[in-house]
Design an enzyme around this catalytic site. Structure first.
Site, PDB file in Angstrom:
ATOM      1  N   GLU A   1      -6.214   3.992  -6.161  1.00  9.89           N
ATOM      2  CA  GLU A   1      -7.513   4.206  -5.521  1.00  9.89           C
ATOM      3  C   GLU A   1      -8.006   5.585  -5.947  1.00  9.89           C
ATOM      4  O   GLU A   1      -7.382   6.597  -5.635  1.00  9.89           O
ATOM      5  CB  GLU A   1      -7.393   4.133  -3.995  1.00  9.89           C
ATOM      6  CG  GLU A   1      -8.749   4.086  -3.330  1.00  9.89           C
ATOM      7  CD  GLU A   1      -8.752   4.572  -1.894  1.00  9.89           C
ATOM      8  OE1 GLU A   1      -9.644   4.191  -1.142  1.00  9.89           O
ATOM      9  OE2 GLU A   1      -7.864   5.365  -1.520  1.00  9.89           O
TER      10      GLU A   1
ATOM     11  N   ASP B   1       0.862  -1.171   0.000  1.00 12.01           N
ATOM     12  CA  ASP B   1       0.000   0.000   0.000  1.00 12.01           C
ATOM     13  C   ASP B   1       0.903   1.228   0.000  1.00 12.01           C
ATOM     14  O   ASP B   1       1.807   1.343   0.833  1.00 12.01           O
ATOM     15  CB  ASP B   1      -0.866  -0.011   1.270  1.00 12.01           C
ATOM     16  CG  ASP B   1      -2.272   0.474   1.014  1.00 12.01           C
ATOM     17  OD1 ASP B   1      -2.395   1.569   0.428  1.00 12.01           O
ATOM     18  OD2 ASP B   1      -3.228  -0.216   1.409  1.00 12.01           O
TER      19      ASP B   1
ATOM     20  N   ASP C   1      -2.981   4.665  -2.423  1.00 11.58           N
ATOM     21  CA  ASP C   1      -4.041   5.266  -1.624  1.00 11.58           C
ATOM     22  C   ASP C   1      -4.410   6.657  -2.162  1.00 11.58           C
ATOM     23  O   ASP C   1      -3.523   7.483  -2.405  1.00 11.58           O
ATOM     24  CB  ASP C   1      -3.528   5.392  -0.176  1.00 11.58           C
ATOM     25  CG  ASP C   1      -4.625   5.676   0.824  1.00 11.58           C
ATOM     26  OD1 ASP C   1      -5.502   4.818   0.991  1.00 11.58           O
ATOM     27  OD2 ASP C   1      -4.593   6.752   1.447  1.00 11.58           O
TER      28      ASP C   1
ATOM     29  N   HIS D   1     -11.060  -2.976   3.113  1.00  7.73           N
ATOM     30  CA  HIS D   1     -11.013  -2.627   4.538  1.00  7.73           C
ATOM     31  C   HIS D   1     -11.859  -1.395   4.874  1.00  7.73           C
ATOM     32  O   HIS D   1     -11.936  -1.019   6.040  1.00  7.73           O
ATOM     33  CB  HIS D   1      -9.558  -2.389   4.949  1.00  7.73           C
ATOM     34  CG  HIS D   1      -8.962  -1.223   4.221  1.00  7.73           C
ATOM     35  ND1 HIS D   1      -8.718  -1.236   2.860  1.00  7.73           N
ATOM     36  CD2 HIS D   1      -8.604   0.009   4.656  1.00  7.73           C
ATOM     37  CE1 HIS D   1      -8.224  -0.063   2.509  1.00  7.73           C
ATOM     38  NE2 HIS D   1      -8.149   0.713   3.560  1.00  7.73           N
ATOM     39  N   ASP D   2     -12.437  -0.745   3.867  1.00 13.60           N
ATOM     40  CA  ASP D   2     -13.306   0.418   4.107  1.00 13.60           C
ATOM     41  C   ASP D   2     -14.779   0.103   3.886  1.00 13.60           C
ATOM     42  O   ASP D   2     -15.633   0.987   4.021  1.00 13.60           O
ATOM     43  CB  ASP D   2     -12.943   1.566   3.145  1.00 13.60           C
ATOM     44  CG  ASP D   2     -11.546   2.124   3.361  1.00 13.60           C
ATOM     45  OD1 ASP D   2     -11.053   2.077   4.501  1.00 13.60           O
ATOM     46  OD2 ASP D   2     -10.960   2.620   2.375  1.00 13.60           O
TER      47      ASP D   2
HETATM   48  O1  TEU Z   1      -9.556   5.740   1.641  1.00 12.90           O
HETATM   49  C1  TEU Z   1      -9.873   6.811   0.820  1.00 12.90           C
HETATM   50  C2  TEU Z   1     -11.205   7.347   0.896  1.00 12.90           C
HETATM   51  O2  TEU Z   1     -11.650   8.014  -0.026  1.00 12.90           O
HETATM   52  C3  TEU Z   1     -11.982   7.146   2.151  1.00 12.90           C
HETATM   53  O3  TEU Z   1     -12.610   8.340   2.450  1.00 12.90           O
HETATM   54  C4  TEU Z   1     -12.971   6.122   1.957  1.00 12.90           C
HETATM   55  O4  TEU Z   1     -13.879   6.535   0.953  1.00 12.90           O
HETATM   56  C5  TEU Z   1     -13.676   5.945   3.262  1.00 12.90           C
HETATM   57  O5  TEU Z   1     -12.791   5.254   4.089  1.00 12.90           O
HETATM   58  C6  TEU Z   1     -14.929   5.174   3.087  1.00 12.90           C
HETATM   59  O6  TEU Z   1     -15.664   5.283   4.239  1.00 12.90           O
HETATM   60  C7  TEU Z   1      -8.199   5.478   1.799  1.00 12.90           C
HETATM   61  C8  TEU Z   1      -8.002   4.235   2.628  1.00 12.90           C
HETATM   62  O7  TEU Z   1      -8.537   3.127   1.925  1.00 12.90           O
HETATM   63  C9  TEU Z   1      -8.634   4.433   3.973  1.00 12.90           C
HETATM   64  O8  TEU Z   1      -8.575   3.284   4.770  1.00 12.90           O
HETATM   65  C10 TEU Z   1      -7.883   5.564   4.635  1.00 12.90           C
HETATM   66  O9  TEU Z   1      -8.495   5.862   5.854  1.00 12.90           O
HETATM   67  C11 TEU Z   1      -7.854   6.817   3.760  1.00 12.90           C
HETATM   68  O10 TEU Z   1      -7.510   6.549   2.406  1.00 12.90           O
HETATM   69  C12 TEU Z   1      -6.802   7.766   4.270  1.00 12.90           C
HETATM   70  O11 TEU Z   1      -5.524   7.262   4.026  1.00 12.90           O
END
Ligand code: TEU
Ligand code: CA
Length: 562
Positions: A258, A100, A201, A331-332
């Site tokens: 992403e 990542d 990311d 994970h989100d």
């Molecule tokens: O997430 C990016 C992002 O756009 C987040 O706002 C995502 O849409 C949100 O977590 C959904 O509820 C990335 C990573 O995947 C996330 O885990 C991190 O917290 C974030 O970037 C900051 O690095």
């Protein structure tokens, strides 16, 4: 048609969230040696690549997405020797590892930021984005992704720094050439170690406009929207092409960006076969469909016709031009069987149906840890059970009648919180699901005695074995990787039916998204083709040529075309 073959088009990726995967040293936190101990499990599943969520040094305000040293390992996870061992063990087993890459922001505890905030003439000052306040207030009205203003006051220099995420995640200034060189240097260092790629990311947010005017204030919000000024900003493609020249082109890596808020056209710029930027992007349209009028916090699933429209638009829009990534979970995101399936009566059938529906599409599939055994959402009853700062901040900002009452906010969190993905991986039916032998950092889902790898791994009818079969089918059938996609029955709210066509062959993919039997009439031109059942989530295939699809039934026929 540009259909050049590449290993990453033919691979299946498995995402590991290290904190929640496997604890090897009895502290309730997953770690690198824990991952090593499960490589044979992953080999058995048949995946080719692991995407490792961040393992770098971090004070953990956002579970490693706040990095204080890009060239060191988080204490909780182990040491650099442990990492090197994981990499060589994985390689020995023929599994690649992608890292990542979190370079839109660092931790505020990164040495660059500690220097940067000291004075306006510090050599690291321009590594970050600093602005003067306006009339004693923040420089503009932008809100951060995790609640509150996107600006934080720093008393040392009487100025504010930008943080699109938590205030412990200051945004790097990509317009500073030194920042870009530091990032390329670090990426080169990892690539020289032998890693196999990067998941980048929020890479679509690295280039901000110079002017930073107030953003539009949406319903239920106090803050303005930064999106038009930071997403796909003025120099993002220039910087990615530079990164490609300086680093990516020198190694055989796979890259996935992403890119929230992206259109098919814009994706063609990031990932076009002719662009020398990235190999593919993660788009979020299909998992953002169940946003409501207050954005993410909502409790209603989307209509199937809308889901099909989005997924089909990406399938056909990128065909021959760029490459799709395929995912339901990460994970989100909450667990897919609880979200678009049925995690009670039809748990097993619907988990398999969702897997089949996604894995028969064109693109590189990503499986998130636990998805392959049908892990479900966690039944949260109290805000004290959450660990994710997004969920905790949202509750503080929106519940208590500010936007929602507490009960409705809990309902939204139970549908959508990021913590559903972060509960410990369920390995077996012993205490703490075999994830650890002490109380884990976040609670184990109470259904671990029923849902765990041990009960599924040798059961030929399990969800695990079904994923394994889908992966094997992809390897054995070029049509699944390269075939052209076409949607049938776009309006149906019950059935998701599509075909893939390649080299004189056709696949007919049929999925029932409901708990009721549905009737389907196979189109005339397909009726006469000789067909063979390739895979199905019911043990008998039903009546041959049947027009009935049972609850959550999913099957694929392979046909000779013409
Ligand atoms: O997430 C990016 C992002 O756009 C987040 O706002 C995502 O849409 C949100 O977590 C959904 O509820 C990335 C990573 O995947 C996330 O885990 C991190 O917290 C974030 O970037 C900051 O690095
Ligand atoms: Ca541990």
């Amino acid at each position: 048609m540009n259909m050049n073959k590449s290993w990453w088009k033919e691979s299946v990726v498995y995402q590991i969230y290290p904190r929640s995967f496997c604890d090897s040293n009895h502290d309730g936190i997953g770690d690198l040696n824990g991952i090593v101990s499960k490589l044979d499990y992953l080999k058995r599943l048949g995946i080719d690549v692991i995407w490792l969520s961040p393992v770098y040094k971090s004070p953990n305000c956002d579970n490693g997405y706040d990095i204080s040293d890009y060239m060191d390992i988080m204490d909780d996870f182990g040491t650099m020797e442990d990492f090197d061992n994981l990499l060589s063990e994985a390689h020995r087993m023929g599994i690649k590892i992608i890292m990542d890459l979190v370079v839109n922001h660092t931790s505020d505890e990164h040495s660059w930021f500690i220097e940067s905030k000291k004075s306006t003439d510090n050599p690291f000052r321009d590594y970050y984005i600093w602005r003067k306040g306006k009339d004693g207030l923040e420089p503009n009205n932008w809100g951060s992704c995790f609640g509150g203003s996107a600006w934080k006051y720093s008393q040392e220099t009487d100025m504010y720094y930008l943080h699109l995420f938590a205030d412990k995640q200051p945004d790097l200034n990509w317009d500073n050439k030194k920042v870009r060189e530091e990032v390329y240097h670090m990426m080169t260092w990892w690539s020289d170690k032998g890693i196999d790629g990067f998941r980048m990311d929020v890479i679509s947010m690295i280039s901000k406009t110079k002017d930073m005017p107030d953003g539009a204030v949406g319903k239920g919000s106090f803050y303005g929207d930064f999106a038009p000024y930071v997403i796909h900003g003025p120099h993002v493609h220039e910087y990615l092409q530079e990164m490609n020249r300086e680093v990516l082109s020198k190694y055989d890596l796979v890259t996935v960006g992403e890119t929230a808020g992206i259109t098919v056209d814009e994706a063609g710029k990031y990932a076009g076969f002719d662009r020398s930027e990235l190999n593919m992007v993660f788009q979020f349209e299909h998992v953002d469909l169940d946003f409501g009028e207050n954005g993410k916090w909502n409790d209603q699933p989307p209509q199937l016709s809308a889901l099909k429209e989005v997924m089909s638009r990406w399938q056909t829009g990128l065909y021959g031009k760029a490459w799709n990534s395929l995912f339901w979970e990460n994970h989100d995101q909450p667990r897919i069987v609880s979200r678009f399936g049925n995690d009670s009566e039809y748990w097993e059938k619907s988990a398999k149906m969702l897997a089949l529906c996604l894995h028969m599409m064109q693109g590189t599939p990503y499986i998130y840890q636990g998805e392959e055994i049908g892990m479900t959402n966690f039944p949260f009853t109290s805000i004290s059970q959450f660990r994710d700062l997004e969920s905790i901040n949202a509750f503080r900002e929106l519940a208590g009648g500010r936007v929602f009452d507490d009960a409705y906010m809990m309902k939204c969190l139970n549908y959508k919180s990021r913590d559903h993905a972060r509960t410990p991986m369920q390995w077996d039916a012993t205490a703490y699901a075999g994830f650890s032998d002490v109380m884990p950092w976040i609670e184990v889902n109470p259904n671990y005695k029923k849902i765990n790898t041990q009960s599924q791994i040798d059961d030929s009818h399990s969800i695990f074995q079904f994923y394994r079969k889908l992966i094997a089918l992809r390897k054995a059938n070029e049509i699944i990787v390269y075939g052209k996609y076409e949607l049938l029955l776009p309006e149906s709210e019950e059935l998701f039916i599509y075909t893939r066509t390649h080299d004189g062959r056709k696949l007919l993919v049929m999925c029932n998204f409901t708990g009721k039997t549905q009737e389907y009439t196979v189109p005339d031109e397909l009726v006469l083709l000789s067909r063979e059942l390739l895979v199905s989530n019911y043990s008998d295939s039903g009546v041959e040529n049947s027009t009935m699809l049972r609850p959550y039934e999913a099957k694929v026929y392979s046909m000779i075309n013409g």
